[in-house]
Design a protein around this motif. Sequence first.
Motif, PDB file in Angstrom:
ATOM      1  N   GLY A  72       0.576  -0.983   0.136  1.00 19.32           N
ATOM      2  CA  GLY A  72       0.163   0.015  -0.044  1.00 19.32           C
ATOM      3  C   GLY A  72       0.856   1.368  -0.051  1.00 19.32           C
ATOM      4  O   GLY A  72       1.692   1.465  -0.878  1.00 19.32           O
ATOM      5  N   ARG A  73       0.418   1.958   0.873  1.00 17.70           N
ATOM      6  CA  ARG A  73       1.150   3.397   1.102  1.00 17.70           C
ATOM      7  C   ARG A  73       2.619   3.400   1.407  1.00 17.70           C
ATOM      8  O   ARG A  73       3.399   4.486   1.459  1.00 17.70           O
ATOM      9  N   SER A  75       4.551   1.170  -0.641  1.00 20.78           N
ATOM     10  CA  SER A  75       5.227   0.599  -1.584  1.00 20.78           C
ATOM     11  C   SER A  75       6.167   1.190  -2.585  1.00 20.78           C
ATOM     12  O   SER A  75       6.391   0.695  -3.573  1.00 20.78           O
ATOM     13  N   HIS A  76       6.186   2.502  -2.414  1.00 17.81           N
ATOM     14  CA  HIS A  76       7.033   3.348  -3.181  1.00 17.81           C
ATOM     15  C   HIS A  76       8.563   3.056  -2.851  1.00 17.81           C
ATOM     16  O   HIS A  76       9.368   3.729  -3.488  1.00 17.81           O
TER      17      HIS A  76
END
Length: 166
Positions: A72-73, A75-76
């Motif tokens: 999710g948040r 995953s960058h």
Amino acid sequence: MEIRDATEADWAQIHPFYKRIADEGRTYTLPPGETSDEARSYWIERVPGRTVVAIIDGVVVGSAKMGPNRPGRGSHIATASFMVDPDRQGEGIGLALGQHVVEWAREAGYHAIQFNAVVETNEGAVRLWQRLGFRIIGTVPEAFDDAELGLVGLHVMYLPLRERAG
């Protein structure tokens, strides 16, 4: 040296050095005595992750797994783990795998790479990652129970891949 995606057939060559490294208890938080199936399910990544092998003269001499550090948040940010056959250390295999992972993460559009648990007494790995531009952003004291040294710290290491926005 060739670095390519791992295949199911490669596991037979990866597992012996994976088991040796895990059972030594010096560099990975893996439980000793895992079965081959347990180890394979940990090491062989599923999409969006990836597992690669380093091959010299037709022999698998190292492997790396990579993918998003968190879902999710988170995953960058990418993460990765590396294993080199202990009998082949010092041949530049870890460096080649590290360079491969950094380039893969850049091309895949990750913002940075974070290693969550680099054993502080694994000086060769710490030097290698620093050589590739990673920096230690923190150390969790006594987070790793080294089979020989007892409780030692785990470094969190970080490599930005893109300029910070705004």
